[in-house]
Enzyme design. Structure first.
Site, PDB file in Angstrom:
ATOM      1  N   ARG A 154    -134.984 148.920 -84.042  1.00 13.84           N
ATOM      2  CA  ARG A 154    -135.094 150.252 -83.422  1.00 13.84           C
ATOM      3  C   ARG A 154    -135.988 150.235 -82.188  1.00 13.84           C
ATOM      4  NH1 ARG A 154    -134.943 151.533 -89.124  1.00 13.84           N
ATOM      5  NH2 ARG A 154    -136.998 150.590 -89.158  1.00 13.84           N
ATOM      6  N   ILE A 155    -137.216 149.729 -82.326  1.00 10.30           N
ATOM      7  CA  ILE A 155    -138.176 149.826 -81.214  1.00 10.30           C
ATOM      8  C   ILE A 155    -137.861 148.791 -80.139  1.00 10.30           C
ATOM      9  CG2 ILE A 155    -140.630 149.740 -80.589  1.00 10.30           C
ATOM     10  CD1 ILE A 155    -141.202 150.737 -83.494  1.00 10.30           C
ATOM     11  N   ALA A 234    -146.588 146.136 -82.784  1.00  6.80           N
ATOM     12  CA  ALA A 234    -145.902 146.083 -84.087  1.00  6.80           C
ATOM     13  C   ALA A 234    -146.931 146.073 -85.227  1.00  6.80           C
ATOM     14  CB  ALA A 234    -144.993 144.880 -84.139  1.00  6.80           C
ATOM     15  N   ARG A 235    -147.472 144.919 -85.528  1.00  4.95           N
ATOM     16  CA  ARG A 235    -148.461 144.820 -86.596  1.00  4.95           C
ATOM     17  C   ARG A 235    -149.462 143.709 -86.285  1.00  4.95           C
ATOM     18  NH1 ARG A 235    -147.746 149.085 -87.884  1.00  4.95           N
ATOM     19  NH2 ARG A 235    -147.269 150.038 -89.881  1.00  4.95           N
ATOM     20  N   GLU A 264    -158.171 146.502 -89.146  1.00  6.20           N
ATOM     21  CA  GLU A 264    -158.326 147.761 -88.394  1.00  6.20           C
ATOM     22  C   GLU A 264    -159.365 148.646 -89.068  1.00  6.20           C
ATOM     23  OE1 GLU A 264    -154.471 149.520 -87.684  1.00  6.20           O
ATOM     24  OE2 GLU A 264    -153.813 147.792 -86.537  1.00  6.20           O
ATOM     25  N   HIS A 282    -154.373 151.560 -82.374  1.00  4.58           N
ATOM     26  CA  HIS A 282    -153.153 151.858 -83.160  1.00  4.58           C
ATOM     27  C   HIS A 282    -152.589 153.240 -82.803  1.00  4.58           C
ATOM     28  CE1 HIS A 282    -151.000 150.710 -87.156  1.00  4.58           C
ATOM     29  NE2 HIS A 282    -150.203 151.416 -86.376  1.00  4.58           N
ATOM     30  N   LEU A 283    -152.157 153.335 -81.550  1.00  7.91           N
ATOM     31  CA  LEU A 283    -151.706 154.634 -81.021  1.00  7.91           C
ATOM     32  C   LEU A 283    -150.186 154.749 -80.908  1.00  7.91           C
ATOM     33  CD1 LEU A 283    -154.310 155.193 -78.114  1.00  7.91           C
ATOM     34  CD2 LEU A 283    -154.331 156.130 -80.427  1.00  7.91           C
TER      35      LEU A 283
HETATM   36  P1  NAD Z   1    -136.783 147.475 -87.316  1.00  8.44           P
HETATM   37  O1  NAD Z   1    -136.661 147.125 -88.758  1.00  8.44           O
HETATM   38  O2  NAD Z   1    -135.861 148.486 -86.742  1.00  8.44           O
HETATM   39  O3  NAD Z   1    -136.674 146.162 -86.415  1.00  8.44           O
HETATM   40  C1  NAD Z   1    -137.315 144.972 -86.727  1.00  8.44           C
HETATM   41  C2  NAD Z   1    -136.395 143.845 -86.312  1.00  8.44           C
HETATM   42  O4  NAD Z   1    -137.117 142.628 -86.465  1.00  8.44           O
HETATM   43  C3  NAD Z   1    -135.131 143.744 -87.176  1.00  8.44           C
HETATM   44  O5  NAD Z   1    -133.976 143.822 -86.367  1.00  8.44           O
HETATM   45  C4  NAD Z   1    -135.262 142.369 -87.822  1.00  8.44           C
HETATM   46  O6  NAD Z   1    -134.030 141.703 -87.981  1.00  8.44           O
HETATM   47  C5  NAD Z   1    -136.160 141.656 -86.831  1.00  8.44           C
HETATM   48  N1  NAD Z   1    -136.804 140.464 -87.377  1.00  8.44           N
HETATM   49  C6  NAD Z   1    -137.181 140.195 -88.642  1.00  8.44           C
HETATM   50  N2  NAD Z   1    -137.724 138.967 -88.727  1.00  8.44           N
HETATM   51  C7  NAD Z   1    -137.703 138.450 -87.467  1.00  8.44           C
HETATM   52  C8  NAD Z   1    -138.117 137.226 -86.904  1.00  8.44           C
HETATM   53  N3  NAD Z   1    -138.671 136.273 -87.657  1.00  8.44           N
HETATM   54  N4  NAD Z   1    -137.957 137.040 -85.578  1.00  8.44           N
HETATM   55  C9  NAD Z   1    -137.388 138.008 -84.807  1.00  8.44           C
HETATM   56  N5  NAD Z   1    -136.941 139.178 -85.294  1.00  8.44           N
HETATM   57  C10 NAD Z   1    -137.112 139.402 -86.605  1.00  8.44           C
HETATM   58  O7  NAD Z   1    -138.319 147.903 -87.094  1.00  8.44           O
HETATM   59  P2  NAD Z   1    -138.897 148.883 -85.988  1.00  8.44           P
HETATM   60  O8  NAD Z   1    -138.804 150.275 -86.471  1.00  8.44           O
HETATM   61  O9  NAD Z   1    -138.331 148.504 -84.675  1.00  8.44           O
HETATM   62  O10 NAD Z   1    -140.446 148.484 -86.080  1.00  8.44           O
HETATM   63  C11 NAD Z   1    -140.913 147.255 -85.573  1.00  8.44           C
HETATM   64  C12 NAD Z   1    -142.393 147.077 -85.880  1.00  8.44           C
HETATM   65  O11 NAD Z   1    -143.154 148.121 -85.257  1.00  8.44           O
HETATM   66  C13 NAD Z   1    -142.781 147.135 -87.362  1.00  8.44           C
HETATM   67  O12 NAD Z   1    -143.770 146.150 -87.591  1.00  8.44           O
HETATM   68  C14 NAD Z   1    -143.393 148.523 -87.511  1.00  8.44           C
HETATM   69  O13 NAD Z   1    -144.270 148.599 -88.595  1.00  8.44           O
HETATM   70  C15 NAD Z   1    -144.109 148.632 -86.182  1.00  8.44           C
HETATM   71  N6  NAD Z   1    -144.460 149.990 -85.749  1.00  8.44           N
HETATM   72  C16 NAD Z   1    -145.681 150.136 -85.160  1.00  8.44           C
HETATM   73  C17 NAD Z   1    -146.048 151.373 -84.686  1.00  8.44           C
HETATM   74  C18 NAD Z   1    -147.401 151.572 -84.068  1.00  8.44           C
HETATM   75  O14 NAD Z   1    -147.964 152.641 -84.214  1.00  8.44           O
HETATM   76  N7  NAD Z   1    -147.955 150.600 -83.384  1.00  8.44           N
HETATM   77  C19 NAD Z   1    -145.172 152.470 -84.802  1.00  8.44           C
HETATM   78  C20 NAD Z   1    -143.930 152.269 -85.400  1.00  8.44           C
HETATM   79  C21 NAD Z   1    -143.584 151.008 -85.876  1.00  8.44           C
HETATM   80  C1  MLT Z   2    -145.986 153.039 -88.392  1.00  3.61           C
HETATM   81  O1  MLT Z   2    -145.726 151.999 -89.001  1.00  3.61           O
HETATM   82  O2  MLT Z   2    -145.354 154.089 -88.563  1.00  3.61           O
HETATM   83  C2  MLT Z   2    -147.052 153.009 -87.358  1.00  3.61           C
HETATM   84  O3  MLT Z   2    -147.877 151.917 -87.469  1.00  3.61           O
HETATM   85  C3  MLT Z   2    -147.765 154.270 -87.108  1.00  3.61           C
HETATM   86  C4  MLT Z   2    -148.596 154.821 -88.209  1.00  3.61           C
HETATM   87  O4  MLT Z   2    -149.039 154.088 -89.073  1.00  3.61           O
HETATM   88  O5  MLT Z   2    -148.816 156.041 -88.201  1.00  3.61           O
END
Ligand code: NAD
Ligand code: MLT
Length: 314
Positions: A154-155, A234-235, A264, A282-283
């Protein structure tokens, strides 16, 4: 059928969540920033608990609430603060809102790419110190440069689409995406070994799992071009912080923008304090838009569960 009559809200969440639950006749208690001892007492008194990322739902808590607690709702994407196997063992459903904050996280990532290219935070900080250091902040255009997106979910795909509008070439890696699917989004799908030497910017959008822990480390950074820039929204743990600092110190990595940390708030200050690192607390999901969406979606999911139609169960 699972019936949720009482919900504990354990982390800060928008009022919409409370309103939707209460309008559906569900009793809501709000108790945030609870200690483990307080959670051990409060969790077994509710059918469901809603958390963001601050509260950790551990196996100890889930075992203690066994028989009463039926659902953990995560108002957000990552469920790494919830022990999902322990929840399954205790017949507790885990629900999240995976799409609700994707756009916000993608927009933040794009702003960090641009901030790295033009040293925006460092230049703004220097002006607040009374300086006018135009020569210190020579940047680069991102047009024509190569962005590597690791994780095309997604992202990652939202980031690719937006940075293509700036004229970036986007290459990427994702084990479940085909070359054709990537090409349909104008992304060149390559192996990691092909990606490292081509990338000017590397951004990670994968879950934190065994296979992605330390994905960006000493070895992978060494395979990148000198001057590469690294972004992690991401994480924490996907980018090895000590290895990144070493590469920033040597100048091999020109800059890093980090939203998420191994711990964190971060204990490892060398990264946060590094002059070429842009670190933010973590914004990714911290927009009013995303917070309204996660709050209302998690509440609506619970109401739908009571009605027998539900989305977002893991
Ligand atoms: P998603 O599940 O839509 O996409 C993740 C993708 O990573 C999937 O397509 C998967 O196939 C791929 N993947 C898995 N293992 C892999 C590897 N070894 N190498 C390459 N690709 C691989 O997830 P998303 O919603 O796009 O979220 C991505 C990340 O962002 C997650 O860790 C989520 O927790 C994090 N996130 C962070 C924040 C924040 O506040 N910073 C907000 C939202 C999500
Ligand atoms: C999430 O995974 O949704 C993000 O890290 C954001 C949050 O924890 O609020």
């Amino acid at each position: 059928m699972t019936k949720i009559s009482s919900v504990l809200i354990a982390d800060d969440i928008e009022q919409e969540c409370v309103d939707i639950l209460q309008n559906a006749g569900i009793q809501v208690s709000i108790k945030t920033k609870q200690t483990k001892e307080q959670l051990l007492e409060s969790l077994p008194q509710h059918d469901a608990v809603i958390v963001r990322s601050a509260t950790k739902i551990t196996s100890e808590l889930l075992d203690a609430a066994a028989g009463k607690l039926k659902l953990v709702g995560r108002a957000g994407t990552g469920v790494d603060n919830i022990d999902v196997p322990a929840a399954t063992r205790n017949n507790v459903l885990v629900m999240n809102t995976p799409q609700a904050n994707s756009r916000s996280a993608a927009e933040l990532t794009c702003s960090l790419v641009m901030a790295l290219a033009r040293h925006v935070p460092q230049a703004a900080a220097s002006m607040k110190e009374g300086k006018w250091a135009r020569k210190d902040y020579m940047g680069e255009e991102v047009f024509g440069r190569t962005l590597a997106v690791l994780g095309l979910g997604r992202i990652g795909t939202e980031v690719a689409f937006r940075m293509q509008a700036f004229g970036m070439r986007v290459i990427g890696f994702d084990p479940v995406v085909s070359k054709e699917q990537a090409a349909a989004r104008n992304i060149e799908l390559l192996s990691l070994e092909e990606i490292w030497p081509q990338a000017d910017y590397v951004t990670v959008h994968v879950p934190l799992i065994k296979q992605t822990e330390n994905l960006i480390n000493k070895e992978s950074l060494a395979k990148c071009k000198k001057g590469v820039r690294v972004i992690n929204v991401a994480r924490g743990g996907i980018v090895n912080e000590a290895d990144l600092v070493e590469a920033l110190d040597s100048g091999h990595v020109a800059g890093a923008a980090i939203d998420v940390f191994e711990q964190e708030p971060p204990a490892f200050r060398e990264l946060v304090d590094h002059p070429r690192a842009i670190c933010i607390p973590h914004l990714g999901a911290s927009t009013i838009d995303a917070q309204l969406r996660v709050a209302s979606e998690i509440a609506e999911n619970i109401v739908q569960l009571n009605q027998g139609t539900v989305l977002g169960v893991l």
